[in-house]
Design a protein around this motif. Structure first.
Motif, PDB file in Angstrom:
ATOM      1  N   LEU A 132       0.770  -1.151   0.025  1.00  0.00           N
ATOM      2  CA  LEU A 132       0.039   0.068   0.003  1.00  0.00           C
ATOM      3  C   LEU A 132       0.896   1.236   0.182  1.00  0.00           C
ATOM      4  O   LEU A 132       0.513   2.176  -0.489  1.00  0.00           O
ATOM      5  CB  LEU A 132      -0.749  -0.030   1.189  1.00  0.00           C
ATOM      6  N   ARG A 259      -7.688  -0.986  -2.218  1.00  0.00           N
ATOM      7  CA  ARG A 259      -6.432  -1.029  -2.745  1.00  0.00           C
ATOM      8  C   ARG A 259      -5.625  -2.205  -2.520  1.00  0.00           C
ATOM      9  O   ARG A 259      -4.926  -2.607  -3.303  1.00  0.00           O
ATOM     10  CB  ARG A 259      -5.751   0.323  -2.391  1.00  0.00           C
ATOM     11  N   LEU A 260      -5.661  -2.720  -1.422  1.00  0.00           N
ATOM     12  CA  LEU A 260      -5.079  -3.991  -0.780  1.00  0.00           C
ATOM     13  C   LEU A 260      -5.605  -5.065  -1.885  1.00  0.00           C
ATOM     14  O   LEU A 260      -4.773  -5.930  -2.433  1.00  0.00           O
ATOM     15  CB  LEU A 260      -5.125  -4.349   0.635  1.00  0.00           C
TER      16      LEU A 260
END
Length: 307
Positions: A132, A259-260
């Motif tokens: 991230l 996003r992960l």
């Protein structure tokens, strides 16, 4: 539950294996049964009191911000997950206390991502903070195929992921690292350069017109960054807030489940490699932190908590 804890600031030897209550699971949160927890430099820096001026701490502290495992329980109003889902998370919270070096950790659902089939839990635990951070840096810089990007400390946890993400845009990527890591960087399309004295000149040899974007992951390199950054260039740092005085941006990554999820999907597709150096059992957490602090690890360090 079993957990590693420390009751005062100090070096890794202050850690002890303790019996602590299983955390409560509030609204919008999930309880993760921890299979793996990754070690990051921030863990031993926090333990030493290095971020005391920035983050509130409630002792005893269970350290750790990276986790993979399975959902053991759901708090109220978490329709997007089910008990038994394999998940991973960058589990940083506003207060340093209940971390991932334990058999269970409670995490906001917004910070959680499903782990795709075929992605090992060791890898899933090693990815969240570094991945991230790397993604945020590359996105903030707006890297495109027209860029020449310099990454200080390109072979480290964040740097290795950032290198791959930047190369994937079509950018030309130059990365500093110790010579023993140069083959690792070449393998993902990066031009490696040794850090240290003479670095500015070495960069100019491979990028005579300068670079258009710089990602600083180590600190202490602002002079070099400004010397090689072309007109209109962009730069960010995760290690040196002084960049903000010179037109750059200081990055502090945020937990981000969506996003992960994207990063884990890249791993599942074979488009992103996560380098795990070695694993330790939970009770050897102090040894794992010492290895991280020594700088001798060639990749991420992971704790095996439960199978």
């Amino acid at each position: 539950m079993r957990a590693l804890t420390y009751s005062h600031y100090g070096e890794p030897h202050v850690l002890s294996l303790s019996d602590v209550p299983v955390p409560k699971v509030g609204p919008g949160c999930v309880l993760v049964k921890v299979h793996r927890a990754a070690v990051n430099p921030v863990d031993w820096k926090l333990m030493a009191g290095g971020l005391d001026g920035l983050l509130d701490v409630v002792f005893p502290v269970v350290p750790g911000w990276d986790v993979s495992g399975e959902i053991a329980a759901l708090g109220p109003d978490v329709p997007e997950f089910e008990v038994g889902n394999r998940v991973a998370s960058y589990a940083r919270k506003d207060v340093v206390s209940g971390g991932t070096f334990a058999e269970y950790v409670a995490v906001p659902a917004t910070s959680v991502a499903r782990v795709p089939d075929g992605v090992a839990l060791d890898v899933a635990a090693a990815l969240p903070l570094t991945g991230l951070t790397a993604l945020r840096c590359v996105e903030t810089l707006g890297v495109t195929g027209q860029d020449t990007v310099l990454i200080h400390a390109a072979s480290g946890g964040v740097g290795y992921i950032a290198s791959q993400l930047a190369v994937a845009t079509g950018a030309t990527v130059i990365g500093t690292a110790s010579p023993r890591h140069h083959d690792k960087l070449r393998a993902v399309g990066v031009t490696p350069l040794a850090h240290g004295e003479g670095l500015t000149e070495r960069i100019r040899e491979v990028a005579p017109a300068g670079v258009s974007a710089v990602l600083d992951l180590v600190g202490g390199v602002l002079g070099t960054t400004l010397a090689v950054l072309g007109e209109g260039g962009r730069h960010v740092s995760i290690a040196d807030p002084a960049v903000e005085e010179h037109g750059g941006q200081w990055i502090w990554v945020r937990p981000d489940g969506p996003r992960l999820t994207h990063l884990l999907d890249l791993v599942a597709q074979g488009a992103l490699d996560v380098d795990v150096d070695r694993t330790f059992p939970l009770e050897s957490g102090a040894e794992a932190l010492e290895l991280s602090r020594s700088g001798a690890a060639r990749g991420k360090i992971v704790l095996t908590v439960t199978d």
